[in-house]
Each structure stands twice: as structure tokens, then as C-alpha cells.
Design a protein around this motif. Structure first.
Motif, mmCIF file in Angstrom:
data_model
loop_
_atom_site.group_PDB
_atom_site.id
_atom_site.type_symbol
_atom_site.label_atom_id
_atom_site.label_comp_id
_atom_site.label_asym_id
_atom_site.label_seq_id
_atom_site.Cartn_x
_atom_site.Cartn_y
_atom_site.Cartn_z
ATOM 1 N N ALA A 101 54.416 4.722 61.595
ATOM 2 C CA ALA A 101 54.556 4.983 63.029
ATOM 3 C C ALA A 101 56.013 4.846 63.458
ATOM 4 O O ALA A 101 56.483 5.572 64.344
ATOM 5 C CB ALA A 101 53.679 4.031 63.826
ATOM 6 N N SER A 102 56.740 3.926 62.809
ATOM 7 C CA SER A 102 58.156 3.739 63.145
ATOM 8 C C SER A 102 59.034 4.824 62.530
ATOM 9 O O SER A 102 60.074 5.185 63.089
ATOM 10 C CB SER A 102 58.632 2.360 62.672
ATOM 11 N N LYS A 103 58.612 5.360 61.379
ATOM 12 C CA LYS A 103 59.407 6.384 60.697
ATOM 13 C C LYS A 103 59.200 7.764 61.303
ATOM 14 O O LYS A 103 60.146 8.563 61.370
ATOM 15 C CB LYS A 103 59.047 6.410 59.208
ATOM 16 N N ILE A 104 57.974 8.073 61.696
ATOM 17 C CA ILE A 104 57.679 9.380 62.287
ATOM 18 C C ILE A 104 57.043 9.122 63.654
ATOM 19 O O ILE A 104 55.847 8.834 63.739
ATOM 20 C CB ILE A 104 56.740 10.215 61.392
ATOM 21 N N LYS A 105 57.846 9.195 64.696
ATOM 22 C CA LYS A 105 57.387 8.804 66.029
ATOM 23 C C LYS A 105 56.290 9.716 66.564
ATOM 24 O O LYS A 105 55.344 9.258 67.194
ATOM 25 C CB LYS A 105 58.573 8.815 66.998
ATOM 26 N N ASN A 106 56.455 11.015 66.333
ATOM 27 C CA ASN A 106 55.488 11.980 66.858
ATOM 28 C C ASN A 106 54.213 11.942 66.015
ATOM 29 O O ASN A 106 54.236 12.267 64.831
ATOM 30 C CB ASN A 106 56.090 13.387 66.835
ATOM 31 N N PRO A 107 53.066 11.559 66.595
ATOM 32 C CA PRO A 107 51.838 11.435 65.798
ATOM 33 C C PRO A 107 51.349 12.769 65.234
ATOM 34 O O PRO A 107 50.714 12.791 64.170
ATOM 35 C CB PRO A 107 50.830 10.855 66.799
ATOM 36 N N ILE A 108 51.652 13.878 65.924
ATOM 37 C CA ILE A 108 51.236 15.188 65.423
ATOM 38 C C ILE A 108 52.027 15.539 64.156
ATOM 39 O O ILE A 108 51.466 16.008 63.164
ATOM 40 C CB ILE A 108 51.446 16.287 66.489
ATOM 41 N N LYS A 109 53.345 15.309 64.202
ATOM 42 C CA LYS A 109 54.173 15.552 63.020
ATOM 43 C C LYS A 109 53.771 14.632 61.875
ATOM 44 O O LYS A 109 53.738 15.042 60.710
ATOM 45 C CB LYS A 109 55.652 15.352 63.368
ATOM 46 N N LYS A 110 53.482 13.377 62.218
ATOM 47 C CA LYS A 110 53.119 12.400 61.185
ATOM 48 C C LYS A 110 51.854 12.836 60.457
ATOM 49 O O LYS A 110 51.800 12.835 59.224
ATOM 50 C CB LYS A 110 52.914 11.027 61.827
ATOM 51 N N ILE A 111 50.841 13.219 61.202
ATOM 52 C CA ILE A 111 49.568 13.582 60.583
ATOM 53 C C ILE A 111 49.685 14.888 59.800
ATOM 54 O O ILE A 111 49.013 15.088 58.789
ATOM 55 C CB ILE A 111 48.455 13.659 61.655
ATOM 56 N N PHE A 112 50.588 15.780 60.252
ATOM 57 C CA PHE A 112 50.792 17.043 59.531
ATOM 58 C C PHE A 112 51.563 16.828 58.227
ATOM 59 O O PHE A 112 51.128 17.267 57.162
ATOM 60 C CB PHE A 112 51.544 18.044 60.409
ATOM 61 N N ILE A 113 52.693 16.133 58.325
ATOM 62 C CA ILE A 113 53.542 15.916 57.145
ATOM 63 C C ILE A 113 52.798 15.100 56.079
ATOM 64 O O ILE A 113 52.734 15.472 54.907
ATOM 65 C CB ILE A 113 54.858 15.209 57.544
ATOM 66 N N MET A 114 52.215 13.974 56.512
ATOM 67 C CA MET A 114 51.512 13.122 55.552
ATOM 68 C C MET A 114 50.233 13.790 55.047
ATOM 69 O O MET A 114 49.848 13.624 53.892
ATOM 70 C CB MET A 114 51.190 11.772 56.180
ATOM 71 N N GLY A 115 49.600 14.574 55.914
ATOM 72 C CA GLY A 115 48.387 15.279 55.503
ATOM 73 C C GLY A 115 48.656 16.296 54.411
ATOM 74 O O GLY A 115 47.878 16.416 53.452
ATOM 75 N N CYS A 116 49.771 17.018 54.546
ATOM 76 C CA CYS A 116 50.141 17.991 53.502
ATOM 77 C C CYS A 116 50.417 17.283 52.173
ATOM 78 O O CYS A 116 49.948 17.718 51.117
ATOM 79 C CB CYS A 116 51.371 18.782 53.938
ATOM 80 N N GLY A 117 51.159 16.179 52.252
ATOM 81 C CA GLY A 117 51.468 15.432 51.041
ATOM 82 C C GLY A 117 50.226 14.849 50.395
ATOM 83 O O GLY A 117 50.037 14.929 49.175
ATOM 84 N N LEU A 118 49.350 14.277 51.224
ATOM 85 C CA LEU A 118 48.120 13.692 50.705
ATOM 86 C C LEU A 118 47.205 14.740 50.085
ATOM 87 O O LEU A 118 46.553 14.484 49.065
ATOM 88 C CB LEU A 118 47.379 12.948 51.825
ATOM 89 N N SER A 119 47.160 15.919 50.700
ATOM 90 C CA SER A 119 46.313 16.994 50.160
ATOM 91 C C SER A 119 46.723 17.351 48.732
ATOM 92 O O SER A 119 45.874 17.522 47.855
ATOM 93 C CB SER A 119 46.404 18.234 51.051
ATOM 94 N N ILE A 120 48.024 17.446 48.522
ATOM 95 C CA ILE A 120 48.544 17.773 47.187
ATOM 96 C C ILE A 120 48.215 16.651 46.202
ATOM 97 O O ILE A 120 47.722 16.894 45.091
ATOM 98 C CB ILE A 120 50.062 18.021 47.240
ATOM 99 N N ILE A 121 48.476 15.402 46.626
ATOM 100 C CA ILE A 121 48.231 14.253 45.743
ATOM 101 C C ILE A 121 46.758 14.143 45.386
ATOM 102 O O ILE A 121 46.390 13.933 44.221
ATOM 103 C CB ILE A 121 48.723 12.950 46.422
ATOM 104 N N LEU A 122 45.891 14.287 46.386
ATOM 105 C CA LEU A 122 44.447 14.145 46.150
ATOM 106 C C LEU A 122 43.919 15.220 45.204
ATOM 107 O O LEU A 122 42.998 14.971 44.419
ATOM 108 C CB LEU A 122 43.695 14.203 47.479
ATOM 109 N N LEU A 123 44.522 16.421 45.263
ATOM 110 C CA LEU A 123 44.093 17.487 44.354
ATOM 111 C C LEU A 123 44.631 17.272 42.944
ATOM 112 O O LEU A 123 43.955 17.563 41.962
ATOM 113 C CB LEU A 123 44.557 18.844 44.891
ATOM 114 N N LEU A 124 45.848 16.759 42.857
ATOM 115 C CA LEU A 124 46.466 16.568 41.548
ATOM 116 C C LEU A 124 45.805 15.446 40.753
ATOM 117 O O LEU A 124 45.716 15.517 39.529
ATOM 118 C CB LEU A 124 47.961 16.277 41.709
ATOM 119 N N ILE A 125 45.353 14.390 41.436
ATOM 120 C CA ILE A 125 44.760 13.246 40.737
ATOM 121 C C ILE A 125 43.256 13.467 40.600
ATOM 122 O O ILE A 125 42.489 13.259 41.538
ATOM 123 C CB ILE A 125 45.034 11.921 41.489
#
Length: 243
Positions: A101-125
Motif C-alpha cells: 500500500a505504501s509502494k503503490i498508492k493507487n489501489p487500482i494500479k496496485k491490483i492491476f500490476i500485482m495481478g498481472c505478476g501473480l497471474s504469470i507466477i501462478l501459471l508457471l508454478i
């Protein structure tokens, strides 16, 4: 009352739901005036979801162990580890939410950026093995399915990152899956019955992560039966102390 009804309707464990709602509302204190309406709501919600066709998860644990000197020592160690893992989950979740929350203030950007990263990680593992609520890990734990030694750790990390990103989903069922899969690993390590230790992990990690004591004991009774109630009580108390 609402919290108890929601829990009981989902898991069909009205006694556990009753005490979970009472315990989690104010840590270390039970509001006994709420006991009757909470109990009533729990049973009504549980029966309603049953009549509407929701299947309750339960497993018959025929295994038990003699509480002799060696086994008591092993059970204590296992219970301590469950308590620590539950406590670590709760602490890491708190810290992670504040950090991102401190690194990415905008919650919409946070959920988008982290969501994209998590999607890739969850598929790879393991192609999504650790996505969702973790019911696949629970089923594998209680049906002699394949459980990797690191399943519980990946489930902790990825669940915390998902919740910290802002995806508000379940925490209870992932905790069940973390505890059950960790239990299978510890059972193999200590030479204990796999299903029994998976059941202990299922209830104790949930209890230690949510800082509740009576609720996980009743979950053990309502989901796994009364055969091992003494062990349920011992392990949940130890895990609660060490969380």
C-alpha cells in the motif's frame, strides 16, 4: 450473528461458527449475551445451505496414536510448528498489506500490476496448483494424493501476495489447505499417521492464524469426528500459545 451465520452456512459447522464469531470479535473475551442468537443463526444457516444442496466437507479419520512419551513429544513439536506457521501467516499478511500500500498508492494500479505478476507466477508454478482457495490441496491431503514438501509454503506466499494486492477472497479455506498439506509433510517427517496429522494441521493452523482456540477444536469435531478429540484439544492449545 452475521459472521457466525456466514461461516456456518459456508462450512456447515455451526458449533465452530458460533465460537469463531464470539472469539474473533474481541480477542481474549467472549460476549456470552450473544451466545444464544449466534448459536441459533449458525444452525439455521447451516441447515439452510444443506437443504439448498451445498455439500459439507468432512473426512473420517480412523487413525489415532497412543499418547506415550515418544508420541507426545512428536505431537508437541508438530503443534508448535502449526502455531508458528499460523502466526507467521497473520504477521506477514499484515506487513505485506502495509508494504504494498505504501509502494503503490493507487489501489487500482496496485491490483492491476500485482495481478498481472501473480497471474504469470501462478501459471508457471505447476500450472495453477496454488491458485483458488486450495481445495485441491485439501482433497489431495485426505485422499492420499500428491503433496509436495513445499506446497504449504508456496500457498502461504501466494495467498498473502494475492490478499495484499487487494483481491479480497477467502482466507479461511487457504488456511485449511496450508495446514493440511503441512500436516502431510510433518507426518512423513515424524513417522506419524498422515490423515490424522493433516487433520490437526487443518484445524490448528487456522486457529493460530485467526487467534482462536475453541473454534478450531469444534471444527475438528464437526469435520473429522470425535475419535481424536483429546489430541485436537492438546494441539490447538499448544498452537494457540505459540502463534
Amino acid at each position: 450473528v452475521g459472521m457466525a451465520a456466514g461461516f456456518a452456512g459456508l462450512f456447515q459447522t455451526p458449533l465452530a461458527a458460533t465460537f469463531f464469531a464470539l472469539e474473533v470479535l474481541v480477542a481474549g473475551s467472549l460476549i456470552y449475551e450473544a451466545l444464544l442468537p449466534v448459536l441459533t443463526a449458525s444452525f439455521v444457516a447451516s441447515f439452510t445451505s444443506y437443504f439448498l444442496g451445498l455439500e459439507k466437507f468432512s473426512a473420517t479419520i480412523d487413525e489415532t496414536i497412543n499418547l506415550n512419551g515418544s508420541n507426545i513429544f512428536k505431537i508437541i513439536i508438530v503443534a508448535i510448528l502449526f502455531g508458528i506457521v499460523g502466526g507467521v501467516f497473520a504477521k506477514l499478511l499484515e506487513v505485506s498489506k502495509k508494504f504494498f500500500a505504501s509502494k503503490i498508492k493507487n489501489p487500482i494500479k496496485k491490483i492491476f500490476i500485482m495481478g498481472c505478476g501473480l497471474s504469470i507466477i501462478l501459471l508457471l508454478i505447476h500450472f495453477g496448483r496454488y491458485s483458488g482457495l486450495g481445495t485441491n490441496l485439501i482433497n489431495a491431503s485426505f485422499s492420499n494424493g500428491k503433496i509436495y514438501s513445499y506446497d504449504w509454503a508456496f500457498k502461504i506466499i501466494l495467498t498473502i501476495l494475492t490478499l495484499a494486492a487487494g483481491y479480497q477472497g477467502g482466507e479461511v479455506t487457504p488456511l485449511f489447505s496450508i495446514g493440511a498439506s503441512l500436516g502431510v509433510v510433518l507426518a512423513s517427517l515424524f513417522g506419524l499417521p498422515s490423515l490424522l496429522i493433516a487433520a490437526l494441521g487443518y484445524i490448528a493452523v487456522f486457529g493460530s492464524a485467526t487467534n482462536t482456540l475453541l473454534a478450531p477444536i469444534f471444527i475438528g469435531i464437526e469435520v473429522f469426528g470425535t475419535e481424536n478429540i483429546i489430541i485436537f484439544v492438546i494441539v490447538c492449545i499448544i498452537a494457540y500459545v505459540f502463534n
